[in-house]
Design an enzyme around this catalytic site. Sequence first.
Site, PDB file in Angstrom:
ATOM      1  N   ASP A 196       0.861  -1.185   0.000  1.00 55.21           N
ATOM      2  CA  ASP A 196       0.000   0.000   0.000  1.00 55.21           C
ATOM      3  C   ASP A 196       0.902   1.241   0.000  1.00 55.21           C
ATOM      4  O   ASP A 196       1.881   1.318   0.748  1.00 55.21           O
ATOM      5  CB  ASP A 196      -0.906  -0.007   1.240  1.00 55.21           C
ATOM      6  CG  ASP A 196      -2.031   1.010   1.138  1.00 55.21           C
ATOM      7  OD1 ASP A 196      -3.200   0.590   1.114  1.00 55.21           O
ATOM      8  OD2 ASP A 196      -1.737   2.225   1.090  1.00 55.21           O
TER       9      ASP A 196
ATOM     10  N   GLN B  78     -14.548   2.717   1.068  1.00 57.44           N
ATOM     11  CA  GLN B  78     -13.855   2.307  -0.161  1.00 57.44           C
ATOM     12  C   GLN B  78     -13.489   3.543  -0.967  1.00 57.44           C
ATOM     13  O   GLN B  78     -14.334   4.423  -1.205  1.00 57.44           O
ATOM     14  CB  GLN B  78     -14.743   1.385  -1.006  1.00 57.44           C
ATOM     15  CG  GLN B  78     -13.984   0.834  -2.209  1.00 57.44           C
ATOM     16  CD  GLN B  78     -14.785  -0.164  -3.041  1.00 57.44           C
ATOM     17  OE1 GLN B  78     -15.986  -0.347  -2.831  1.00 57.44           O
ATOM     18  NE2 GLN B  78     -14.109  -0.803  -3.985  1.00 57.44           N
TER      19      GLN B  78
ATOM     20  N   HIS C 231      -6.956  -5.497   2.307  1.00 53.99           N
ATOM     21  CA  HIS C 231      -5.798  -4.963   3.015  1.00 53.99           C
ATOM     22  C   HIS C 231      -5.267  -6.050   3.949  1.00 53.99           C
ATOM     23  O   HIS C 231      -6.046  -6.664   4.689  1.00 53.99           O
ATOM     24  CB  HIS C 231      -6.191  -3.784   3.906  1.00 53.99           C
ATOM     25  CG  HIS C 231      -6.701  -2.585   3.185  1.00 53.99           C
ATOM     26  ND1 HIS C 231      -5.960  -1.436   3.032  1.00 53.99           N
ATOM     27  CD2 HIS C 231      -7.890  -2.331   2.578  1.00 53.99           C
ATOM     28  CE1 HIS C 231      -6.672  -0.524   2.375  1.00 53.99           C
ATOM     29  NE2 HIS C 231      -7.848  -1.045   2.092  1.00 53.99           N
TER      30      HIS C 231
ATOM     31  N   HIS D  48     -10.174  -5.180  -3.301  1.00 49.28           N
ATOM     32  CA  HIS D  48      -8.867  -5.432  -2.679  1.00 49.28           C
ATOM     33  C   HIS D  48      -9.055  -5.773  -1.210  1.00 49.28           C
ATOM     34  O   HIS D  48      -9.995  -5.304  -0.561  1.00 49.28           O
ATOM     35  CB  HIS D  48      -7.928  -4.227  -2.822  1.00 49.28           C
ATOM     36  CG  HIS D  48      -8.528  -2.927  -2.375  1.00 49.28           C
ATOM     37  ND1 HIS D  48      -9.401  -2.205  -3.155  1.00 49.28           N
ATOM     38  CD2 HIS D  48      -8.390  -2.219  -1.222  1.00 49.28           C
ATOM     39  CE1 HIS D  48      -9.775  -1.109  -2.513  1.00 49.28           C
ATOM     40  NE2 HIS D  48      -9.180  -1.095  -1.315  1.00 49.28           N
TER      41      HIS D  48
HETATM   42  P1  5GP Z   1      -9.628   1.609   0.236  1.00 46.13           P
HETATM   43  O1  5GP Z   1      -9.702   2.960   0.875  1.00 46.13           O
HETATM   44  O2  5GP Z   1     -10.351   1.582  -1.098  1.00 46.13           O
HETATM   45  O3  5GP Z   1     -10.028   0.464   1.115  1.00 46.13           O
HETATM   46  O4  5GP Z   1      -8.088   1.345  -0.021  1.00 46.13           O
HETATM   47  C1  5GP Z   1      -7.374   1.880  -1.068  1.00 46.13           C
HETATM   48  C2  5GP Z   1      -5.914   1.804  -0.691  1.00 46.13           C
HETATM   49  O5  5GP Z   1      -5.155   1.928  -1.856  1.00 46.13           O
HETATM   50  C3  5GP Z   1      -5.472   2.909   0.270  1.00 46.13           C
HETATM   51  O6  5GP Z   1      -4.947   2.304   1.452  1.00 46.13           O
HETATM   52  C4  5GP Z   1      -4.408   3.658  -0.510  1.00 46.13           C
HETATM   53  O7  5GP Z   1      -3.311   4.037   0.285  1.00 46.13           O
HETATM   54  C5  5GP Z   1      -3.997   2.662  -1.568  1.00 46.13           C
HETATM   55  N1  5GP Z   1      -3.597   3.267  -2.830  1.00 46.13           N
HETATM   56  C6  5GP Z   1      -4.254   4.257  -3.490  1.00 46.13           C
HETATM   57  N2  5GP Z   1      -3.610   4.525  -4.649  1.00 46.13           N
HETATM   58  C7  5GP Z   1      -2.562   3.682  -4.710  1.00 46.13           C
HETATM   59  C8  5GP Z   1      -1.521   3.485  -5.689  1.00 46.13           C
HETATM   60  O8  5GP Z   1      -1.447   4.122  -6.740  1.00 46.13           O
HETATM   61  N3  5GP Z   1      -0.595   2.521  -5.401  1.00 46.13           N
HETATM   62  C9  5GP Z   1      -0.646   1.780  -4.263  1.00 46.13           C
HETATM   63  N4  5GP Z   1       0.310   0.865  -4.080  1.00 46.13           N
HETATM   64  N5  5GP Z   1      -1.602   1.946  -3.323  1.00 46.13           N
HETATM   65  C10 5GP Z   1      -2.543   2.887  -3.553  1.00 46.13           C
END
Ligand code: 5GP
Length: 138
Positions: free
Chosen positions: A33, A96, A104, A102
């Site tokens: 992440d 999200q 984590h 995805h």
């Molecule tokens: P969500 O908030 O959808 O559960 O998680 C999205 C995750 O993706 C966040 O923890 C954020 O830090 C990560 N993330 C967002 N953009 C990128 C990216 O371009 N590369 C990587 N490796 N992680 C990302």
Amino acid sequence: MPADPDCIFCKIVAGELPAAKIAEDEHTVAFMDLNPWTRGHALVIPREHSRNLYEIHEQDLAATVSAAKRLALAVRDRLGADGVNLLNSCEPAAWQTVFHFHVHVIPRYEDDPLRLPGQPMQADPDELEKVAGEIRGG
Ligand code: 5GP
Ligand code: ZN
């Protein structure tokens, strides 16, 4: 579903965006992440695009959870994690922010500062039964 041209995780799968990859198999990719909550915080995604838990195919879901388990064991054995949280967020109301399914994998350490914001509530047993009935349907 075909790759979504606007999806950053599809771009990571295709190698069009950089990512610190950890593991790959036929159905999944695991990478760090970008903004980790703890040391070793990683994401596991299916190669195939799906928006979230509501839409992912069972086979991709199973493969992603299996890959998350392998990653959990790896952070335990190689980073010395004392525990692991798996987190999946489905829709903005559930936090999200990236709309490609995805999981984590968040290594936890006895002394880490991470505090998840849940606040357990007192619940009336009758209310629990009522809600259980609503979820069961019928
Ligand atoms: P969500 O908030 O959808 O559960 O998680 C999205 C995750 O993706 C966040 O923890 C954020 O830090 C990560 N993330 C967002 N953009 C990128 C990216 O371009 N590369 C990587 N490796 N992680 C990302
Ligand atoms: Zn995607």
